[in-house]
Each structure stands twice: as structure tokens, then as C-alpha cells.
Enzyme design. Structure first.
Site, PDB file in Angstrom:
ATOM      1  N   GLU A  57      76.440 169.880  97.774  1.00  0.00           N
ATOM      2  CA  GLU A  57      77.039 168.545  97.646  1.00  0.00           C
ATOM      3  C   GLU A  57      75.954 167.542  97.250  1.00  0.00           C
ATOM      4  OE1 GLU A  57      80.163 170.080 101.017  1.00  0.00           O
ATOM      5  OE2 GLU A  57      78.955 168.318 101.472  1.00  0.00           O
ATOM      6  N   HIS A 100      75.300 170.276 103.537  1.00  0.00           N
ATOM      7  CA  HIS A 100      75.849 171.248 102.584  1.00  0.00           C
ATOM      8  C   HIS A 100      75.126 171.031 101.252  1.00  0.00           C
ATOM      9  CE1 HIS A 100      79.602 171.033 105.295  1.00  0.00           C
ATOM     10  NE2 HIS A 100      78.799 172.005 105.669  1.00  0.00           N
ATOM     11  N   GLU A 110      82.662 161.164 102.340  1.00  0.00           N
ATOM     12  CA  GLU A 110      82.917 162.203 101.344  1.00  0.00           C
ATOM     13  C   GLU A 110      83.068 161.570  99.961  1.00  0.00           C
ATOM     14  OE1 GLU A 110      83.120 165.477 101.824  1.00  0.00           O
ATOM     15  OE2 GLU A 110      83.312 165.673 104.014  1.00  0.00           O
ATOM     16  N   HIS A 170      78.451 163.567 102.402  1.00  0.00           N
ATOM     17  CA  HIS A 170      78.925 164.857 101.874  1.00  0.00           C
ATOM     18  C   HIS A 170      79.628 164.672 100.530  1.00  0.00           C
ATOM     19  CE1 HIS A 170      78.617 167.579 105.489  1.00  0.00           C
ATOM     20  NE2 HIS A 170      78.321 166.406 106.024  1.00  0.00           N
TER      21      HIS A 170
END
Ligand code: ZN
Length: 380
Positions: A175, A172, A341, A265
């Protein structure tokens, strides 16, 4: 003629994203975020304001409430930089519809962004630095949809006994903290005086893809590639037409095997660092559970920036979405495979006035090596 001219807002540069609706009144500038190609995703913004020194700006992003993760704009502060090296935060409000950035620039040119950008030029610098290091081999896996190089770095010499560790980031593209983390990790791995790096390279070989989505990165996308694909939903059946980035990396993984995979991420909503595991894959049994718990608990021991109270709901047994990298890798190779994350906002268990920053992300990358060392002997 005035030296500085009229205030102007631009985004025609690497990872730029904004549409200007009306910029005549600095106290009520009307902006919109451009959508990603394909699916209806958008959230990443990055733009430059010139000739606004000393002006009380109110930059109103009018479609913020329709963004992919509007909750990401609650208790959020936009990033600001003058020199594109140091990033601070500025006052930002969100009423559920409009995100308003409030700032009075002190210089003639200033950049605002969703998070500190990680440009493709910086990516090229990182890869160029890497290829100059001993123990590093470069491989061009092929091309992205728009013909950009898919860069793979191999650190260490493979042999049959060594564990195979894969680290991938920025599926992504918005990010960006993911690539900041990988930069920290790589720099430590390159440091020949670092005993942990040396010990790991004795036992493991690393395959690192610092940027899985170079097209989306350049275009200023949040989630998709140039063909409009969310790459982290393409792992079950990638194609060279629509998701070559995943196809090429997956093919290489099949050739090397995988004993450990970390997919890095950022999360728009949750103000924490956390791990999302492959708990829901059919092969997730006591061995993988023990490895995953060991990794997470060691991470918490190593850094107060990490925690496990806040995160995603855990997939029930057998219910994992195998089109996601972490799940596909864990299921295919029966190995420890995790998504890491980081926050766009801040790590609320250890808040800082600048929020989450590239510096903190880099440090979290360095710490991964200590943690990996604690499980390396048990990975296979
Ligand atoms: Zn993501």
C-alpha cells in the site's frame, strides 16, 4: 547484432514482483505474481519490460483471480512509468481470472506496477531530508526481521503539555500510497513558513514511522513482513522474533503516550478515500465518537477527495479486533485513533484519468494538518 536485443521482463530490484512463465510472444506474455512470505497473500506486482518499444504488448497475469482481493482488479488500470517519476495508467482488463495489461511502449524500457512504487531508496531519501530539518530528531528503533533499520522521526520538542501525535504507514507494504501521503504531510510539517505547521508544532509533538514494513517493501509483498506476519494483526502480542517492527513501535508508544494516531493504508477494492475508526473498542464512548466525527467531517470540508458514504462496515460496540493498530492504540491510550484508507484505483467521487496518484496522496497528507489543527485542543 541488433542494438536492442530480445524483449525481457525483470523484477530483481527494490519492490519488484513478477514471475515470467513465457515471454516469447509479446502479444501473449504469461506472468504470475509471487506470493508474500507466510500467509497466502499476493497482489502487488512491479516489473520492467525492456526492448519492447513499438510492440503491442498483452501482459497476462494468470493468477490474478486468486489474489488476496480479486475485486481490486475490477475496473482497475495498471500503473506505467518510463522515468520512475511520472506515473500514468494503461488499459487493463480482468475476466475474473486473468489480468491483462495492454500497452505499446514508446521507449526501450518501461515499468508496470500495481500502484506507483515507493522504493526503500526513496524512503532513505525522505528520512535523510528529514534529519536535516530543524525541530527533527531521528531515532533508530531497532531492526526489522531482515536487519533493516526501523526509522522513527520526532518532529517538535516534547513537553508535558504538548499533545502526542503518532502517524504510521505501510504496515502493509504494497500500500505504497500510504508513504506518499506521509511524504506530503512531513514536507508541510517541515515548512517553517507554513502557519498551520507552526501552530501545530506549538501545541503538539509528532512521532512518524513512514515505513512500518521495510522488508515487505523491498520484497514486493502486499501485506506481510519477512516472517510471514500481517503486522496489522500483531498489535495485541507482538514478538521480537516474528513481528519486531510492531514490537519496537509499540514499546516506543508506551514510553511517549499517545493522544492521536493515524495509521495510513490503501484499499484494493473500494475506489474512495475513507476513515475506519476504532468504533468497536470497549473504550469508544461519546468523547472519542465526537472527536472522530469532528475529524472526518473537517476532512470532508477541507477536500473534495474525501467522503464518508463508502467505507468498511462499522464494528459493533466491544467487537473490535484489538490486534489491529488502530484498535490497540485507541483502547490502550483512550485516544483518537483511526485508519486512513486510500484507493489503488481512483477516488470515484472525483475521478481522474490517471486514477489515484502520488501527487493526490501527498496533497491528502498535507490536508491532514489542517484537520488535525481543528481537533488538537480537544485531544486530551
Ligand atoms: Zn492495509
Amino acid at each position: 547484432m541488433l542494438w536492442c536485443g530480445a524483449m525481457h521482463i525483470s523484477s530483481s530490484f527494490d519492490s519488484g514482483n513478477i514471475e515470467v512463465i513465457d515471454d516469447k510472444d509479446p502479444s501473449a506474455v504469461r506472468l504470475r505474481i509471487r506470493k508474500d512470505a507466510g500467509e497466502d497473500h499476493f497482489q502487488w506486482f512491479h516489473f520492467r519490460v525492456t526492448a519492447a518499444r513499438g510492440k503491442a504488448l498483452r501482459l497476462q497475469i494468470e493468477n490474478a483471480g486468486e489474489a488476496s482481493y480479486p475485486e481490486g482488479f475490477e475496473n482497475y488500470r495498471a500503473c506505467v512509468s518510463y522515468d520512475r517519476v511520472h506515473f500514468g495508467r494503461v488499459d487493463t482488463t480482468f475476466d475474473g481470472k486473468v489480468l491483462t495489461i495492454i500497452d505499446t511502449p514508446r521507449l526501450d524500457s518501461v515499468y508496470y506496477s500495481y500502484f506507483a512504487p515507493y522504493s526503500l531508496e526513496r524512503h532513505a531519501d525522505l528520512v535523510a531530508h528529514a534529519v536535516c530539518q530543524p525541530h527533527v530528531q531521528y531515532q533508530r528503533l531497532g531492526a526489522s526481521c531482515e536487519g533493516r533499520d526501523m526509522d522513527l522521526l520526532r518532529i517538535g520538542q516534547p513537553d508535558g503539555d504538548k499533545k502526542v501525535c503518532w502517524i504510521i504507514a505501510r504496515q502493509h507494504p504494497g500500500e505504497t500510497m500510504a508513504e506518499w501521503l506521509v511524504e506530503g504531510l512531513l514536507h508541510r510539517l517541515f515548512d517553517e513558513d507554513d502557519p498551520v505547521a507552526a501552530a501545530l508544532l506549538h501545541k503538539a509533538v509528532f512521532y512518524v514511522v513512514p515505513n512500518m514494513n521495510p522488508d515487505g517493501s523491498f520484497r514486493g509483498h502486499l501485506r506481510n513482513n519477512a516472517a510471514g506476519m500481517n503486522l496489522n494483526r500483531a498489535w495485541a502480542e507482538p514478538s521480537m522474533e516474528r513481528s519486531p517492527e510492531v514490537f519496537l513501535v509499540r514499546e516506543r508508544m508506551m514510553a511517549t503516550g499517545v493522544d492521536f494516531c493515524l495509521d495510513v493504508h490503501g484499499d484494493e477494492g473500494l475506489p474512495y478515500n475513507f476513515i475506519a475508526g476504532a468504533n468497536g473498542i470497549p473504550r469508544f464512548g461519546p468523547r472519542l465518537a465526537e472527536l472522530q466525527h469532528g475529524y472526518v467531517d473537517e476532512l470532508i470540508r477541507r477536500t473534495p477527495e474525501f467522503q464518508k458514504e463508502h467505507g468498511y462496515p462499522i464494528d459493533p460496540p466491544g467487537q473490535a479486533n484489538l490486534s489491529m493498530a488502530t484498535n490497540w492504540v485507541g483502547q490502550t491510550f483512550d485516544c483518537l485513533s483511526m485508519t486512513l484508507e486510500q484507493p489503488f484505483k481512483d477516488a470515484s467521487n472525483r475521478p481522474h484519468s490517471d486514477g489515484w496518484t502520488p501527487k493526490r496522496a501527498r496533497r491528502l497528507g498535507q490536508v491532514q494538518l489542517d484537520v488535525l489543527r481543528s481537533v488538537i485542543d480537544r485531544l486530551r
